[in-house]
Scaffold this motif. Structure first.
Motif, PDB file in Angstrom:
ATOM      1  N   LYS A 152       0.804  -1.224   0.000  1.00  0.00           N
ATOM      2  CA  LYS A 152       0.000   0.000   0.000  1.00  0.00           C
ATOM      3  C   LYS A 152       0.836   1.274   0.000  1.00  0.00           C
ATOM      4  O   LYS A 152       0.297   2.371   0.116  1.00  0.00           O
ATOM      5  CB  LYS A 152      -0.929   0.011   1.220  1.00  0.00           C
ATOM      6  N   LEU A 153       2.147   1.124  -0.114  1.00  0.00           N
ATOM      7  CA  LEU A 153       3.038   2.283  -0.137  1.00  0.00           C
ATOM      8  C   LEU A 153       3.892   2.268  -1.407  1.00  0.00           C
ATOM      9  O   LEU A 153       4.282   1.202  -1.884  1.00  0.00           O
ATOM     10  CB  LEU A 153       3.955   2.292   1.086  1.00  0.00           C
ATOM     11  N   ALA A 154       4.172   3.469  -1.921  1.00  0.00           N
ATOM     12  CA  ALA A 154       5.108   3.610  -3.042  1.00  0.00           C
ATOM     13  C   ALA A 154       5.983   4.824  -2.762  1.00  0.00           C
ATOM     14  O   ALA A 154       5.500   5.847  -2.245  1.00  0.00           O
ATOM     15  CB  ALA A 154       4.370   3.773  -4.357  1.00  0.00           C
ATOM     16  N   PHE A 155       7.247   4.703  -3.078  1.00  0.00           N
ATOM     17  CA  PHE A 155       8.198   5.791  -2.855  1.00  0.00           C
ATOM     18  C   PHE A 155       8.854   6.137  -4.198  1.00  0.00           C
ATOM     19  O   PHE A 155       9.436   5.269  -4.850  1.00  0.00           O
ATOM     20  CB  PHE A 155       9.266   5.382  -1.846  1.00  0.00           C
ATOM     21  N   CYS A 169       3.941   8.031  -1.210  1.00  0.00           N
ATOM     22  CA  CYS A 169       2.610   7.789  -1.775  1.00  0.00           C
ATOM     23  C   CYS A 169       1.926   6.673  -0.993  1.00  0.00           C
ATOM     24  O   CYS A 169       2.381   5.523  -1.012  1.00  0.00           O
ATOM     25  CB  CYS A 169       2.711   7.410  -3.248  1.00  0.00           C
ATOM     26  N   ASP A 170       0.843   7.029  -0.310  1.00  0.00           N
ATOM     27  CA  ASP A 170       0.107   6.111   0.558  1.00  0.00           C
ATOM     28  C   ASP A 170      -1.254   5.824  -0.072  1.00  0.00           C
ATOM     29  O   ASP A 170      -2.003   6.746  -0.406  1.00  0.00           O
ATOM     30  CB  ASP A 170      -0.071   6.753   1.938  1.00  0.00           C
ATOM     31  N   SER A 175      -6.373   7.023  -2.238  1.00  0.00           N
ATOM     32  CA  SER A 175      -7.490   6.134  -2.557  1.00  0.00           C
ATOM     33  C   SER A 175      -7.040   5.115  -3.587  1.00  0.00           C
ATOM     34  O   SER A 175      -6.001   5.271  -4.238  1.00  0.00           O
ATOM     35  CB  SER A 175      -8.737   6.888  -3.017  1.00  0.00           C
ATOM     36  N   ASP A 176      -7.841   4.059  -3.734  1.00  0.00           N
ATOM     37  CA  ASP A 176      -7.410   2.900  -4.511  1.00  0.00           C
ATOM     38  C   ASP A 176      -7.019   3.226  -5.945  1.00  0.00           C
ATOM     39  O   ASP A 176      -5.925   2.899  -6.396  1.00  0.00           O
ATOM     40  CB  ASP A 176      -8.517   1.839  -4.513  1.00  0.00           C
ATOM     41  N   ASP A 177      -7.939   3.839  -6.684  1.00  0.00           N
ATOM     42  CA  ASP A 177      -7.690   4.034  -8.113  1.00  0.00           C
ATOM     43  C   ASP A 177      -6.477   4.917  -8.403  1.00  0.00           C
ATOM     44  O   ASP A 177      -5.607   4.527  -9.187  1.00  0.00           O
ATOM     45  CB  ASP A 177      -8.934   4.602  -8.801  1.00  0.00           C
ATOM     46  N   PRO A 178      -6.385   6.112  -7.820  1.00  0.00           N
ATOM     47  CA  PRO A 178      -5.196   6.931  -8.102  1.00  0.00           C
ATOM     48  C   PRO A 178      -3.895   6.222  -7.737  1.00  0.00           C
ATOM     49  O   PRO A 178      -2.906   6.323  -8.457  1.00  0.00           O
ATOM     50  CB  PRO A 178      -5.409   8.179  -7.242  1.00  0.00           C
ATOM     51  N   PHE A 179      -3.910   5.479  -6.631  1.00  0.00           N
ATOM     52  CA  PHE A 179      -2.698   4.785  -6.226  1.00  0.00           C
ATOM     53  C   PHE A 179      -2.308   3.712  -7.243  1.00  0.00           C
ATOM     54  O   PHE A 179      -1.147   3.583  -7.621  1.00  0.00           O
ATOM     55  CB  PHE A 179      -2.887   4.147  -4.847  1.00  0.00           C
ATOM     56  N   GLU A 180      -3.300   2.944  -7.702  1.00  0.00           N
ATOM     57  CA  GLU A 180      -3.014   1.915  -8.686  1.00  0.00           C
ATOM     58  C   GLU A 180      -2.560   2.521 -10.012  1.00  0.00           C
ATOM     59  O   GLU A 180      -1.693   1.982 -10.699  1.00  0.00           O
ATOM     60  CB  GLU A 180      -4.246   1.025  -8.900  1.00  0.00           C
ATOM     61  N   SER A 197       1.565  17.417   1.773  1.00  0.00           N
ATOM     62  CA  SER A 197       2.180  17.993   2.968  1.00  0.00           C
ATOM     63  C   SER A 197       3.606  17.460   3.092  1.00  0.00           C
ATOM     64  O   SER A 197       4.078  16.711   2.236  1.00  0.00           O
ATOM     65  CB  SER A 197       1.350  17.628   4.201  1.00  0.00           C
ATOM     66  N   ILE A 198       4.282  17.854   4.164  1.00  0.00           N
ATOM     67  CA  ILE A 198       5.669  17.433   4.381  1.00  0.00           C
ATOM     68  C   ILE A 198       5.716  16.377   5.476  1.00  0.00           C
ATOM     69  O   ILE A 198       5.092  16.528   6.532  1.00  0.00           O
ATOM     70  CB  ILE A 198       6.551  18.637   4.765  1.00  0.00           C
ATOM     71  N   LYS A 199       6.464  15.323   5.199  1.00  0.00           N
ATOM     72  CA  LYS A 199       6.587  14.223   6.161  1.00  0.00           C
ATOM     73  C   LYS A 199       8.040  13.791   6.223  1.00  0.00           C
ATOM     74  O   LYS A 199       8.705  13.696   5.190  1.00  0.00           O
ATOM     75  CB  LYS A 199       5.716  13.048   5.709  1.00  0.00           C
ATOM     76  N   LYS A 200       8.533  13.562   7.420  1.00  0.00           N
ATOM     77  CA  LYS A 200       9.853  12.948   7.555  1.00  0.00           C
ATOM     78  C   LYS A 200       9.643  11.540   8.081  1.00  0.00           C
ATOM     79  O   LYS A 200       9.025  11.335   9.114  1.00  0.00           O
ATOM     80  CB  LYS A 200      10.760  13.742   8.491  1.00  0.00           C
ATOM     81  N   THR A 201      10.157  10.566   7.362  1.00  0.00           N
ATOM     82  CA  THR A 201       9.931   9.169   7.723  1.00  0.00           C
ATOM     83  C   THR A 201      10.682   8.826   9.009  1.00  0.00           C
ATOM     84  O   THR A 201      11.528   9.588   9.482  1.00  0.00           O
ATOM     85  CB  THR A 201      10.403   8.236   6.595  1.00  0.00           C
ATOM     86  N   GLU A 202      10.380   7.645   9.533  1.00  0.00           N
ATOM     87  CA  GLU A 202      11.064   7.186  10.737  1.00  0.00           C
ATOM     88  C   GLU A 202      12.576   7.047  10.508  1.00  0.00           C
ATOM     89  O   GLU A 202      13.358   7.171  11.442  1.00  0.00           O
ATOM     90  CB  GLU A 202      10.484   5.836  11.180  1.00  0.00           C
ATOM     91  N   LYS A 203      12.956   6.812   9.248  1.00  0.00           N
ATOM     92  CA  LYS A 203      14.382   6.688   8.930  1.00  0.00           C
ATOM     93  C   LYS A 203      15.025   8.024   8.586  1.00  0.00           C
ATOM     94  O   LYS A 203      16.193   8.077   8.212  1.00  0.00           O
ATOM     95  CB  LYS A 203      14.563   5.719   7.758  1.00  0.00           C
ATOM     96  N   GLY A 204      14.252   9.121   8.696  1.00  0.00           N
ATOM     97  CA  GLY A 204      14.827  10.438   8.508  1.00  0.00           C
ATOM     98  C   GLY A 204      14.807  10.960   7.085  1.00  0.00           C
ATOM     99  O   GLY A 204      15.502  11.930   6.771  1.00  0.00           O
ATOM    100  N   GLU A 205      14.006  10.350   6.188  1.00  0.00           N
ATOM    101  CA  GLU A 205      13.936  10.784   4.798  1.00  0.00           C
ATOM    102  C   GLU A 205      12.841  11.823   4.643  1.00  0.00           C
ATOM    103  O   GLU A 205      11.648  11.531   4.820  1.00  0.00           O
ATOM    104  CB  GLU A 205      13.648   9.595   3.878  1.00  0.00           C
ATOM    105  N   LEU A 206      13.230  13.064   4.320  1.00  0.00           N
ATOM    106  CA  LEU A 206      12.240  14.115   4.112  1.00  0.00           C
ATOM    107  C   LEU A 206      11.460  13.809   2.835  1.00  0.00           C
ATOM    108  O   LEU A 206      12.046  13.496   1.797  1.00  0.00           O
ATOM    109  CB  LEU A 206      12.910  15.481   4.007  1.00  0.00           C
ATOM    110  N   SER A 207      10.119  13.922   2.926  1.00  0.00           N
ATOM    111  CA  SER A 207       9.275  13.504   1.808  1.00  0.00           C
ATOM    112  C   SER A 207       8.107  14.458   1.635  1.00  0.00           C
ATOM    113  O   SER A 207       7.671  15.128   2.573  1.00  0.00           O
ATOM    114  CB  SER A 207       8.709  12.089   2.048  1.00  0.00           C
ATOM    115  N   VAL A 208       7.599  14.514   0.406  1.00  0.00           N
ATOM    116  CA  VAL A 208       6.299  15.125   0.149  1.00  0.00           C
ATOM    117  C   VAL A 208       5.264  14.016   0.301  1.00  0.00           C
ATOM    118  O   VAL A 208       5.300  13.013  -0.432  1.00  0.00           O
ATOM    119  CB  VAL A 208       6.241  15.744  -1.259  1.00  0.00           C
ATOM    120  N   TYR A 209       4.349  14.202   1.257  1.00  0.00           N
ATOM    121  CA  TYR A 209       3.296  13.216   1.517  1.00  0.00           C
ATOM    122  C   TYR A 209       2.183  13.493   0.510  1.00  0.00           C
ATOM    123  O   TYR A 209       1.357  14.379   0.697  1.00  0.00           O
ATOM    124  CB  TYR A 209       2.828  13.360   2.957  1.00  0.00           C
TER     125      TYR A 209
END
Length: 604
Positions: A152-155, A169-170, A175-180, A197-209
């Motif tokens: 369910k995740l794509a980076f 990308c969550d 939602s299902d269709d856009p993600f697929e 929005s802005i998200k920093k992962t648990e491993k410290g990778e700054l990301s656009v959510y």
């Protein structure tokens, strides 16, 4: 069977439309900018049903594998990706373009409202704690250079002019269709717009959510393997655009080049020089001794030459009343290719009234040290494994003394005895008359030419630290003023670093009568050389062919001589090779590395 396929297509299309409307309704309370992102997202959110129903099972498998592993295909000569693989990938991506257009979505967008560059986001949110999300709305755009999908995740890794940023990308957020559709339609190499929005992962990778996205340009060809890059040096030069995508440091080099040129301009302006432009197409190729490119102007019914120097027109500017002028311009010489020579290259030439070549030595030190500081912040640099110190002042020594240091020969004692000069030169270089070097010595018309041949062969390679070589023979310096103290010499210098000429300068000749005599002598020598060879060289099978070395015509620029007769003030001038300066300051071994699109041999 066909009816079943049509029914499946219709069902999937209606399902996509239903899911998309559901997703759109969830965003009705967002701001206007976000609404536009949702609309743009539709460009890459068409159902994959067309792709699924119009390709067989094997093709679907290849599409899936391509989405996961596209960037692991290398386009270098050692790549595992063959031409057939490349064509297959292109065919699959063309089908995706067709599918998107069939649904009414344009995979080649007109624009994108970007709020930040990747580097700006990295700087602004550098201190965001790991695992935290910042609800600021941002929009980015760039090329996808890597992708990973885990259920369910794509980076995706997005690269723009400034650097990279991760797209998180969550499936639950998109939602299902856009993600697929993101997984099915977005490939490595595509240019993508994304907001969120802005998200920093648990491993410290700054990301656009990511909350929405759009394909801005669909790439049809695969990028080189991310692990090996583009390693075929010939392909790197021929397809520089791919080179810059695969090797970001290459794009960085050309940004440094732009910085060097900018620093040159700033320094020249700070010294009071005015930048001017002079003709590229000229009636006679003058200002240097080099084979020109010749073209024909149909309306005028005459041949014209691409300039081999900017010198003679810049001197006309001095005659017209300018006292400090310079030009950064492209120069064209119809000569050989090497790691130091390209048929078209860039120089800066400058002329200063009421000064001599001593002034140009000071200016050369000033502009090069300023460029070095702008790039490195210090004046000691590494070039090809050697430490080069550019701290001022630089060594200044005459050509005669440098030749005597290396060979023990004092050419001043030989007077005008050309025969004796050729004999001692041949012994010094260690050649005989039948060798290529021997014929080069034998072709020399004066002691000055022999001296220069010895200098270029034996002394140039030893000049590793910056050195001004002074006082060249008058025979090889037709535009330089006679030396005020030493007969037979001129007030001319060339600057050498790492055994390479970087700049050439004179106390400029202003006597129109002397100038005419020397230019006419230069033409006579050239024509004698042509006549001696008959422009014909023998080859082993008894046949003959024209020699290209001396077959071109040298003409007299009468208008330049007329300008001098109106009076040019005492002046000094210098030409400096920008490509070679960039080579030095970027530690580049070949001139092709610092010219974006160098001239190359035709591919066989």
């Amino acid at each position: 069977m066909e009816a079943w396929r049509m029914a499946c297509t219709t069902s999937l299309h209606l399902s996509f439309k239903h899911h998309f409307l559901q997703f759109a309704s969830k965003t009705t309370n967002t701001n206007t900018n976000t609404k536009r992102f949702v609309k743009l997202r539709r460009c890459c959110s068409s159902s994959s049903s067309d792709s699924t129903t119009n390709t067989n099972t094997n093709t679907n498998t290849r599409v899936s594998n391509n989405n996961r592993n596209n960037n692991r295909r290398s386009s270098s000569s050692s790549s595992s990706s063959s031409t057939s693989d490349r064509d297959a990938i292109r065919s699959i991506r063309l089908q995706k373009v067709h599918d998107l257009k069939t649904k009414g979505f344009d995979p080649y967008a007109y624009s994108w409202d970007r709020t930040h560059s990747a580097n700006q986001l990295q700087f602004i949110y550098n201190n965001l704690p790991n695992g935290h999300t910042q609800q600021d709305s941002v929009s980015v755009a760039g090329r996808i250079v890597a992708r990973r999908a885990f259920g369910k995740l794509a980076f995706l890794t997005l690269r723009d002019h400034s650097g990279t940023i991760q797209l998180y990308c969550d499936k639950e957020r998109l939602s299902d269709d856009p993600f697929e559709q993101l997984k099915s339609f977005v490939d490595i190499g595509d240019i993508l717009g994304a907001c969120g929005s802005i998200k920093k992962t648990e491993k410290g990778e700054l990301s656009v959510y990511v909350s929405s996205f759009a394909i801005l340009t669909k790439s049809l060809l695969p990028l080189p393997d991310k692990y090996h890059g583009l390693t075929d040096i010939d392909k790197r030069y021929r397809q520089r655009y791919v080179d810059m995508i695969a090797n970001p440091e290459v794009a960085g080099l050309f940004r440094i080049r732009a910085k060097i040129v900018s620093e040159l301009r700033k320094t020249m302006e700070s010294l009071g020089f005015v930048e001017v432009e002079t003709p590229v197409l000229q009636g006679s190729a003058g200002g240097a001794e080099a084979r020109p490119f010749v073209t024909h102007h149909n309306a005028l019914g005459r041949d014209l030459y691409l300039r081999i120097a900017t010198e003679l027109h810049l001197k006309r500017m001095l005659v017209g009343g300018f006292e400090k002028v310079y030009e950064i311009g492209r120069i064209f010489r119809n000569e050989g290719l090497s790691t130091r020579h390209n048929p078209e290259f860039t120089t800066i030439e400058m002329y200063e009234a009421y000064s001599d070549y001593e002034s140009m030595m000071n200016i050369a030190e000033e502009i090069i040290t300023q460029c070095t500081l702008a790039v490195h912040g210090k004046l000691t640099i590494d070039y090809q494994g050697m430490e080069i110190c550019l701290e001022r002042p630089w060594r200044r020594e005459t050509m005669h003394n440098l030749v005597r240091e290396v060979t023990g020969i004092d050419f001043l004692q030989l007077g005008d005895d050309v025969k004796a000069a050729k004999e001692v030169a041949a012994r010094a270089i260690g050649i005989d008359h039948d060798s290529k070097g021997g014929s080069s010595i034998e072709a020399c018309l004066s002691v000055g030419h022999v001296l220069n041949e010895v200098f270029e062969t034996l002394v140039e390679p030893t000049l590793l630290q910056p050195t001004f070589v002074l006082d060249y023979p008058i025979e090889i310096s037709p535009l330089a003023k006679p030396h005020r103290r030493h007969a037979g010499l001129t007030e001319r210098f060339e600057l050498y670093v790492y055994g390479r000429e970087l700049a050439n300068a004179f106390s400029e000749l202003t006597d129109p009568v002397d100038q005419r005599r020397r230019l006419e002598e230069q033409i006579r020598n050239h024509n004698d050389k042509r006549a001696a060879s008959g422009s014909i060289s023998e080859i082993s099978d008894g046949k003959t062919k024209k020699s290209d070395d001396d077959s071109y015509e040298v003409t007299l620029d009468e208008d330049f001589l007329t300008a001098l007769e109106y009076g040019m003030p005492p002046a000094s001038g210098m030409g400096l090779g920008i490509d070679r300066l960039v080579m030095l300051l970027t530690n580049s071994a070949s001139i092709r590395d610092v010219i974006a699109f160098p001239v190359l041999k035709v591919q066989q």
